[in-house]
Design a protein around this motif. Structure first.
Motif, PDB file in Angstrom:
ATOM      1  N   HIS A   1       7.368  12.877   3.090  1.00 13.61           N
ATOM      2  CA  HIS A   1       6.285  12.668   2.129  1.00 13.61           C
ATOM      3  C   HIS A   1       5.363  13.879   1.986  1.00 13.61           C
ATOM      4  O   HIS A   1       4.608  13.966   1.020  1.00 13.61           O
ATOM      5  CB  HIS A   1       5.455  11.441   2.516  1.00 13.61           C
ATOM      6  CG  HIS A   1       6.157  10.152   2.266  1.00 13.61           C
ATOM      7  ND1 HIS A   1       6.612   9.773   1.023  1.00 13.61           N
ATOM      8  CD2 HIS A   1       6.490   9.143   3.106  1.00 13.61           C
ATOM      9  CE1 HIS A   1       7.186   8.590   1.119  1.00 13.61           C
ATOM     10  NE2 HIS A   1       7.135   8.186   2.366  1.00 13.61           N
ATOM     11  N   LEU A   2       5.411  14.774   2.940  1.00 10.19           N
ATOM     12  CA  LEU A   2       4.554  15.961   2.910  1.00 10.19           C
ATOM     13  C   LEU A   2       5.412  17.193   3.210  1.00 10.19           C
ATOM     14  O   LEU A   2       5.300  17.811   4.266  1.00 10.19           O
ATOM     15  CB  LEU A   2       3.431  15.809   3.939  1.00 10.19           C
ATOM     16  CG  LEU A   2       2.296  16.810   3.856  1.00 10.19           C
ATOM     17  CD1 LEU A   2       1.568  16.723   2.528  1.00 10.19           C
ATOM     18  CD2 LEU A   2       1.311  16.563   4.991  1.00 10.19           C
TER      19      LEU A   2
ATOM     20  N   THR B   1       6.068  10.795  -7.395  1.00 13.24           N
ATOM     21  CA  THR B   1       4.979  10.444  -6.472  1.00 13.24           C
ATOM     22  C   THR B   1       5.490  10.220  -5.051  1.00 13.24           C
ATOM     23  O   THR B   1       4.730   9.801  -4.182  1.00 13.24           O
ATOM     24  CB  THR B   1       4.239   9.162  -6.937  1.00 13.24           C
ATOM     25  OG1 THR B   1       5.145   8.060  -6.907  1.00 13.24           O
ATOM     26  CG2 THR B   1       3.653   9.347  -8.326  1.00 13.24           C
ATOM     27  N   TYR B   2       6.777  10.483  -4.821  1.00 10.73           N
ATOM     28  CA  TYR B   2       7.334  10.329  -3.475  1.00 10.73           C
ATOM     29  C   TYR B   2       6.617  11.255  -2.488  1.00 10.73           C
ATOM     30  O   TYR B   2       6.393  10.908  -1.341  1.00 10.73           O
ATOM     31  CB  TYR B   2       8.833  10.624  -3.481  1.00 10.73           C
ATOM     32  CG  TYR B   2       9.489  10.354  -2.148  1.00 10.73           C
ATOM     33  CD1 TYR B   2       9.829   9.053  -1.793  1.00 10.73           C
ATOM     34  CD2 TYR B   2       9.758  11.384  -1.257  1.00 10.73           C
ATOM     35  CE1 TYR B   2      10.422   8.793  -0.568  1.00 10.73           C
ATOM     36  CE2 TYR B   2      10.360  11.130  -0.042  1.00 10.73           C
ATOM     37  CZ  TYR B   2      10.683   9.829   0.298  1.00 10.73           C
ATOM     38  OH  TYR B   2      11.273   9.569   1.513  1.00 10.73           O
ATOM     39  N   HIS B   3       6.247  12.434  -2.971  1.00  9.66           N
ATOM     40  CA  HIS B   3       5.503  13.386  -2.145  1.00  9.66           C
ATOM     41  C   HIS B   3       4.012  13.174  -2.349  1.00  9.66           C
ATOM     42  O   HIS B   3       3.568  12.720  -3.409  1.00  9.66           O
ATOM     43  CB  HIS B   3       5.895  14.823  -2.498  1.00  9.66           C
ATOM     44  CG  HIS B   3       7.335  15.094  -2.248  1.00  9.66           C
ATOM     45  ND1 HIS B   3       8.136  15.677  -3.179  1.00  9.66           N
ATOM     46  CD2 HIS B   3       8.129  14.835  -1.185  1.00  9.66           C
ATOM     47  CE1 HIS B   3       9.359  15.782  -2.701  1.00  9.66           C
ATOM     48  NE2 HIS B   3       9.382  15.269  -1.497  1.00  9.66           N
TER      49      HIS B   3
ATOM     50  N   GLU C   1      -4.796  14.305  -1.432  1.00 11.32           N
ATOM     51  CA  GLU C   1      -5.061  14.614  -0.025  1.00 11.32           C
ATOM     52  C   GLU C   1      -5.663  13.418   0.722  1.00 11.32           C
ATOM     53  O   GLU C   1      -5.393  13.211   1.901  1.00 11.32           O
ATOM     54  CB  GLU C   1      -5.993  15.833   0.062  1.00 11.32           C
ATOM     55  CG  GLU C   1      -6.076  16.458   1.421  1.00 11.32           C
ATOM     56  CD  GLU C   1      -4.776  17.105   1.894  1.00 11.32           C
ATOM     57  OE1 GLU C   1      -4.607  17.219   3.126  1.00 11.32           O
ATOM     58  OE2 GLU C   1      -3.940  17.501   1.064  1.00 11.32           O
ATOM     59  N   LYS C   2      -6.448  12.611   0.031  1.00  6.81           N
ATOM     60  CA  LYS C   2      -7.099  11.466   0.690  1.00  6.81           C
ATOM     61  C   LYS C   2      -6.072  10.403   1.121  1.00  6.81           C
ATOM     62  O   LYS C   2      -6.350   9.598   2.009  1.00  6.81           O
ATOM     63  CB  LYS C   2      -8.145  10.838  -0.216  1.00  6.81           C
ATOM     64  CG  LYS C   2      -7.598  10.182  -1.477  1.00  6.81           C
ATOM     65  CD  LYS C   2      -8.704   9.544  -2.293  1.00  6.81           C
ATOM     66  CE  LYS C   2      -8.202   8.975  -3.587  1.00  6.81           C
ATOM     67  NZ  LYS C   2      -7.181   7.956  -3.491  1.00  6.81           N
ATOM     68  N   ASP C   3      -4.878  10.425   0.552  1.00  5.10           N
ATOM     69  CA  ASP C   3      -3.842   9.458   0.904  1.00  5.10           C
ATOM     70  C   ASP C   3      -2.989   9.906   2.095  1.00  5.10           C
ATOM     71  O   ASP C   3      -2.086   9.178   2.518  1.00  5.10           O
ATOM     72  CB  ASP C   3      -2.933   9.195  -0.296  1.00  5.10           C
ATOM     73  CG  ASP C   3      -3.674   8.548  -1.442  1.00  5.10           C
ATOM     74  OD1 ASP C   3      -4.642   7.799  -1.182  1.00  5.10           O
ATOM     75  OD2 ASP C   3      -3.295   8.787  -2.609  1.00  5.10           O
ATOM     76  N   LYS C   4      -3.266  11.068   2.627  1.00  8.55           N
ATOM     77  CA  LYS C   4      -2.498  11.621   3.738  1.00  8.55           C
ATOM     78  C   LYS C   4      -2.455  10.666   4.932  1.00  8.55           C
ATOM     79  O   LYS C   4      -1.439  10.531   5.605  1.00  8.55           O
ATOM     80  CB  LYS C   4      -3.119  12.955   4.158  1.00  8.55           C
ATOM     81  CG  LYS C   4      -2.241  13.833   4.983  1.00  8.55           C
ATOM     82  CD  LYS C   4      -3.017  15.084   5.346  1.00  8.55           C
ATOM     83  CE  LYS C   4      -2.180  16.301   5.154  1.00  8.55           C
ATOM     84  NZ  LYS C   4      -2.891  17.532   5.495  1.00  8.55           N
TER      85      LYS C   4
ATOM     86  N   ILE D   1       0.835  -1.212   0.000  1.00  7.86           N
ATOM     87  CA  ILE D   1       0.000   0.000   0.000  1.00  7.86           C
ATOM     88  C   ILE D   1       0.864   1.256   0.000  1.00  7.86           C
ATOM     89  O   ILE D   1       0.790   2.079  -0.919  1.00  7.86           O
ATOM     90  CB  ILE D   1      -0.986   0.000   1.194  1.00  7.86           C
ATOM     91  CG1 ILE D   1      -1.961  -1.176   1.065  1.00  7.86           C
ATOM     92  CG2 ILE D   1      -1.727   1.327   1.266  1.00  7.86           C
ATOM     93  CD1 ILE D   1      -2.865  -1.378   2.263  1.00  7.86           C
ATOM     94  N   HIS D   2       1.717   1.416   1.022  1.00  5.23           N
ATOM     95  CA  HIS D   2       2.507   2.648   1.148  1.00  5.23           C
ATOM     96  C   HIS D   2       3.431   2.847  -0.060  1.00  5.23           C
ATOM     97  O   HIS D   2       3.466   3.923  -0.645  1.00  5.23           O
ATOM     98  CB  HIS D   2       3.308   2.611   2.446  1.00  5.23           C
ATOM     99  CG  HIS D   2       4.104   3.841   2.697  1.00  5.23           C
ATOM    100  ND1 HIS D   2       3.539   4.997   3.174  1.00  5.23           N
ATOM    101  CD2 HIS D   2       5.418   4.111   2.520  1.00  5.23           C
ATOM    102  CE1 HIS D   2       4.472   5.927   3.289  1.00  5.23           C
ATOM    103  NE2 HIS D   2       5.622   5.413   2.899  1.00  5.23           N
ATOM    104  N   HIS D   3       4.170   1.820  -0.439  1.00  6.28           N
ATOM    105  CA  HIS D   3       5.118   1.971  -1.547  1.00  6.28           C
ATOM    106  C   HIS D   3       4.444   2.018  -2.917  1.00  6.28           C
ATOM    107  O   HIS D   3       5.084   2.409  -3.892  1.00  6.28           O
ATOM    108  CB  HIS D   3       6.176   0.869  -1.524  1.00  6.28           C
ATOM    109  CG  HIS D   3       7.304   1.159  -0.596  1.00  6.28           C
ATOM    110  ND1 HIS D   3       8.043   2.316  -0.641  1.00  6.28           N
ATOM    111  CD2 HIS D   3       7.820   0.433   0.428  1.00  6.28           C
ATOM    112  CE1 HIS D   3       8.955   2.297   0.293  1.00  6.28           C
ATOM    113  NE2 HIS D   3       8.846   1.167   0.968  1.00  6.28           N
TER     114      HIS D   3
END
Length: 140
Positions: free
Chosen positions: A124-125, A57-59, A63-66, A47-49
């Protein structure tokens, strides 16, 4: 043993131990499915990777994936409880490891986990935080 020396000893041992635990967990549990322990692999590798890759897409893109940046809330207490076990055994069975050293190592483990989660969040953010401008952050 002098309390300051005990604290310094516990901090150094805890930091080295936490780093070894993090590397081992990440390498052998979060990137490899185990027969009876699939949760870490599924949530991290699958999921995360899949959302945060080593490209643009590293960042965070959506917003829903936060909510998928940090680990689940219960992972920290579980990992600290698991990794404190050898130190508890040493404290109970030897005269060298005192409860103060034990508390210092466990405190370092907990702080390491909090720092790991915060650095991971910042990676990531990104928000141009002061921390993100440091050489150490860029190295990590």
């Amino acid at each position: 043993m002098n309390p300051l020396v005990s604290l310094l000893f516990a901090g150094i041992v805890g930091l080295v131990y936490a780093s070894i635990c993090e590397w081992t967990l990440h390498r052998y549990v979060m990137h490899k499915p185990w027969k009876f322990l699939r949760y870490p692999f599924r949530t991290h590798a699958l999921i995360h990777h899949q959302l945060f890759k080593a490209d643009d897409t590293y960042h965070l893109q959506n917003e829903k994936d936060k909510e998928l940046i940090p680990m689940a809330w219960w992972n920290g207490p579980t990992l600290v409880a698991l990794f404190q076990t050898p130190w508890l055994i040493l404290t109970l069975t030897t005269s060298f490891f005192t409860w103060g050293i034990y508390a210092g190592i466990i405190g370092t483990l907990a702080l390491y986990y909090v720092a790991y989660e915060y650095l991971h969040w910042c990676m990531h953010l990104p928000k141009k935080r002061r921390l993100e401008m440091s050489q150490m952050f860029r190295f990590i």
